[in-house]
Write a protein that holds these residues in place. Structure first.
Motif, short mmCIF file in Angstrom:
data_model
loop_
_atom_site.label_atom_id
_atom_site.label_comp_id
_atom_site.label_asym_id
_atom_site.label_seq_id
_atom_site.Cartn_x
_atom_site.Cartn_y
_atom_site.Cartn_z
N HIS A 191 0.82 -1.21 0.00
CA HIS A 191 0.00 0.00 0.00
C HIS A 191 0.86 1.27 0.00
O HIS A 191 0.53 2.27 -0.64
CB HIS A 191 -0.94 -0.02 1.21
N ASP A 192 2.00 1.23 0.70
CA ASP A 192 2.85 2.42 0.79
C ASP A 192 3.49 2.78 -0.55
O ASP A 192 4.06 3.86 -0.71
CB ASP A 192 3.99 2.20 1.81
N GLU A 193 3.46 1.87 -1.49
CA GLU A 193 4.10 2.14 -2.79
C GLU A 193 3.12 2.68 -3.84
O GLU A 193 3.48 2.88 -4.99
CB GLU A 193 4.77 0.85 -3.30
N ILE A 194 1.88 2.94 -3.43
CA ILE A 194 0.91 3.53 -4.37
C ILE A 194 1.27 5.00 -4.55
O ILE A 194 1.38 5.74 -3.57
CB ILE A 194 -0.54 3.47 -3.83
N LYS A 195 1.46 5.43 -5.79
CA LYS A 195 1.68 6.86 -6.03
C LYS A 195 0.34 7.54 -6.30
O LYS A 195 0.02 8.56 -5.73
CB LYS A 195 2.62 7.05 -7.21
N LYS A 196 -0.43 6.96 -7.17
CA LYS A 196 -1.79 7.48 -7.34
C LYS A 196 -2.74 6.45 -7.95
O LYS A 196 -2.32 5.53 -8.64
CB LYS A 196 -1.82 8.78 -8.12
N ILE A 197 -3.99 6.69 -7.65
CA ILE A 197 -5.06 5.90 -8.25
C ILE A 197 -5.63 6.75 -9.39
O ILE A 197 -5.85 7.95 -9.21
CB ILE A 197 -6.15 5.62 -7.19
#
Ligand code: NDP
Ligand code: MG
Length: 384
Positions: A162-168
């Motif tokens: 989850h911490d590696e999501i930059k954007k949805i």
């Protein structure tokens, strides 16, 4: 065997859920069936799948239905019965496909009873996301998204950190009026608005797509489902509805989920999760046939409802409840030919501007506010 209660069974999502249940009798059993008042749509489903429990909206529908059945299920009506049918011991999964914030209470009851939930009813998360997600976490209940964009993101995030999501990145078809300028929206009719270019859906969500409020509600829905700040949720226009949504990660890799625009695919995904089953109800995606995928930047000036939804989400507190209730009422009035298409956004904006935000509203505050805003919006139109 998953034993299912289906809420909103006579609606667009509800009937498509029934299709999936019928296709996989070895996997699913319809045990509970709830709908509003549409007996004509309900009866064939009920007689075919013989659910043990049925809930309808009111006494009149209850009496009419009771006289038509060839077997003797337990039938009940009203809000309390709706709350009960989701928490029965012989139910494993609740499909919440009811329309509007009326779905809030049954969602909470299903969570408290620790039922798995296949979740279509986005208005519930918009109006009380902080309460629903807190209870879901405490009870370790997963909300499995049915909305195609959120089902796409759910799949893109499988096994990811989850911490590696930059954007949805949510994709938006643009709805019925996507090629019209704002000036050209003056005088558009309900009939025009109900013609969605890619999806066949219920009336309210089709209007929400035309105003772009649907995407606004989905931004808030994504914020809660995926615990992602609003600054990390983007929306782009994508005419073909083939890419259902995307996630960009820290290393700039972008994951997308693609498919034919058929809601039964994400419905089945939520029902069979964590497994996948064969799907033969529509043609598989043929990218060569599609040929070309198009994308455009989203415009908040062209689609003010999306701007308002971001504002409500960012401000939080009671403002999303106001946004949702005003929108539900305004769309209802538009569908009754009492206001124009452009008045939908005007009515919502007015309620948002005059509201003094309450931080961290509790359930009672949300229920009261929801009713109050609906009354204010309908009164504003009535007294003209
Ligand atoms: P519909 O209007 O087609 O169906 C709504 C369903 O809810 C009907 O079964 C209706 O019963 C029932 N219902 C409404 N009010 C009540 C009530 N007070 N008590 C009990 N039942 C009630 O809606 P959709 O299927 O289009 O949408 C349902 C939800 O799914 C919405 O939240 C929508 O945003 C979401 N969604 C829909 C998609 C779609 O493709 N349609 C895609 C993604 C999300 P009846 O008609 O019998 O009165
Ligand atoms: Mg959607």
């Amino acid at each position: 065997m998953k034993r299912i209660t289906l809420l909103g069974g006579t609606g667009s999502i509800g009937l498509q859920t029934v299709d999936i249940i019928k296709r996989h009798p070895e996997q699913f059993q319809l045990v509970g069936f709830a709908f509003g008042t549409n007996i004509d749509k309900a009866l064939p489903v009920i007689e075919n799948l013989k659910p043990k429990y049925i809930v309808v909206q009111n006494r009149e529908t209850f009496t009419k239905l009771n006289n038509k059945l060839s077997y003797s299920p337990t039938i009940n009506f009203g809000m309390e019965a709706l709350n009960e049918i989701v928490s029965l011991p012989d139910i494993d999964l609740v499909v919440n496909a009811v329309l509007g914030s009326v779905g809030l209470q049954p969602t909470l009851e299903a969570i408290r009873a620790k039922k798995q939930i296949a979740f279509a009813n986005k208005e519930t998360l918009v109006t009380a996301g902080h309460i629903v997600m807190k209870e879901a976490k405490e009870n370790r209940v997963d909300l499995l998204p049915v909305d195609s964009e959120h089902a796409a993101i759910h799949q893109c995030l499988k096994g990811e950190n989850h911490d590696e999501i930059k954007k949805i990145i949510l994709t938006a078809s643009g709805g019925s009026f996507r090629d019209k300028t704002r000036d050209q929206l003056i005088g558009v009719t309900k009939h025009d608005a109900l013609k969605h270019p890619n999806w066949s859906m219920g009336a309210k969500i089709t209007i929400d797509s035309a105003t772009m409020m649907n995407k606004g509600l989905e931004v808030i829905e994504a914020h809660w489902l995926f615990d992602t700040p609003y600054d990390q949720i983007d929306v782009i226009l994508h005419n073909e509805s083939v890419i259902h949504s995307m996630v960009e990660f820290a290393d700039q890799s972008v994951m997308a989920q693609l498919g034919t625009p058929d809601m039964r695919i994400p419905i089945q995904y939520a029902l069979t999760y964590p497994e996948r089953s064969d799907f033969t109800l529509s043609e598989a995606l043929d990218l060569v046939k599609v040929g070309q995928l198009n994308f455009r930047e989203m415009s908040f000036d062209r689609f003010p409802c999306l701007r308002m939804a971001y504002e409500a989400g960012r401000m939080g507190g009671s403002l999303p409840t106001v946004l949702n209730a005003a929108n539900e009422e305004a769309v209802k009035l538009f569908l009754q030919d009492k206001i124009t298409f452009l008045e939908i956004e005007e009515l919502i904006e007015k309620e948002m501007e005059t509201h003094s935000v309450i931080q961290d509203p509790d359930l009672d505050t949300i229920f009261e506010l929801d009713q109050e805003i609906r009354k204010r919006v309908s009164y504003a139109v009535l007294k003209r």
